[in-house]
Design a protein around this motif. Structure first.
Motif, PDB file in Angstrom:
ATOM      1  N   GLU A   1      -1.258  -8.490 -32.052  1.00  0.00           N
ATOM      2  CA  GLU A   1       0.179  -8.721 -31.883  1.00  0.00           C
ATOM      3  C   GLU A   1       0.951  -7.437 -32.168  1.00  0.00           C
ATOM      4  N   SER A   2       2.104  -7.331 -31.545  1.00  0.00           N
ATOM      5  CA  SER A   2       3.008  -6.220 -31.804  1.00  0.00           C
ATOM      6  C   SER A   2       4.423  -6.658 -31.473  1.00  0.00           C
TER       7      SER A   2
ATOM      8  N   SER B   1       4.450  -9.210 -28.398  1.00  0.00           N
ATOM      9  CA  SER B   1       3.359  -9.116 -27.437  1.00  0.00           C
ATOM     10  C   SER B   1       2.054  -9.436 -28.134  1.00  0.00           C
ATOM     11  N   CYS B   2       1.128  -9.994 -27.378  1.00  0.00           N
ATOM     12  CA  CYS B   2      -0.212 -10.268 -27.894  1.00  0.00           C
ATOM     13  C   CYS B   2      -1.201  -9.815 -26.827  1.00  0.00           C
ATOM     14  N   ALA B   3      -1.905  -8.733 -27.111  1.00  0.00           N
ATOM     15  CA  ALA B   3      -2.897  -8.202 -26.187  1.00  0.00           C
ATOM     16  C   ALA B   3      -4.253  -8.799 -26.516  1.00  0.00           C
TER      17      ALA B   3
ATOM     18  N   TYR C   1       3.498 -12.985 -24.165  1.00  0.00           N
ATOM     19  CA  TYR C   1       4.733 -12.524 -24.772  1.00  0.00           C
ATOM     20  C   TYR C   1       5.484 -13.701 -25.389  1.00  0.00           C
ATOM     21  N   LEU C   2       6.297 -13.372 -26.360  1.00  0.00           N
ATOM     22  CA  LEU C   2       7.214 -14.359 -26.918  1.00  0.00           C
ATOM     23  C   LEU C   2       8.577 -13.686 -27.028  1.00  0.00           C
ATOM     24  N   GLN C   3       9.466 -14.053 -26.134  1.00  0.00           N
ATOM     25  CA  GLN C   3      10.837 -13.544 -26.169  1.00  0.00           C
ATOM     26  C   GLN C   3      11.626 -14.423 -27.122  1.00  0.00           C
ATOM     27  N   MET C   4      12.216 -13.821 -28.133  1.00  0.00           N
ATOM     28  CA  MET C   4      12.940 -14.560 -29.158  1.00  0.00           C
ATOM     29  C   MET C   4      14.400 -14.128 -29.131  1.00  0.00           C
ATOM     30  N   ASN C   5      15.269 -15.049 -28.798  1.00  0.00           N
ATOM     31  CA  ASN C   5      16.714 -14.784 -28.733  1.00  0.00           C
ATOM     32  C   ASN C   5      17.444 -15.614 -29.779  1.00  0.00           C
TER      33      ASN C   5
END
Length: 125
Positions: A6-7, A21-23, A80-84
């Motif tokens: 994760e990053s 992100s998770c590669a 991906y995890l977009q967090m708003n």
């Protein structure tokens, strides 16, 4: 075996956004469905989101619905995890997970075989 990295974590003010992100690498068959979980100090690991192989089907925990969006790029083996609209209560270590044993059990952390090391997200008020 599957390796997950994760990053994208960090410190952000309330109302801000981050994209995690998770590669993934390793056994591609174990990456069909991927999950995101989080764990705050003194609390149990909590389901955040899950996404199927095509990316068409996604699930979200009640506390993040409408604010977080999971997506994936299979060519890059990355989810991906977009967090708003982040809130202080979103502060936690965020983990991605793979190797889901049953698609019906995406909500439970025990259903996943592989985990990343986690990335810290801190939301200040």
């Amino acid at each position: 075996q599957v390796q997950l990295v994760e990053s994208g974590g960090g410190l952000v003010q309330a109302g801000g956004s981050l994209r995690l992100s998770c590669a993934a690498s390793g056994r591609s068959g174990s990456m069909d469905a991927m999950g995101w979980f989080r764990q705050a100090p003194g609390k149990e690991r909590e389901f955040v989101a899950a996404i199927n192989w095509s990316g068409i089907t996604t699930y979200y925990g009640d506390s993040v619905k409408g604010r977080f969006t999971a997506s994936r790029d299979n060519a890059k083996n990355t989810v991906y995890l977009q967090m708003n609209s982040l809130k202080p209560e979103d502060t936690a270590v965020y983990y991605c997970a793979a190797g889901l044993r049953s698609s019906r059990d995406y909500y439970y952390s025990r259903s996943y075989n592989y985990w990343g090391q986690g990335t810290q997200v801190t939301v200040s008020s």
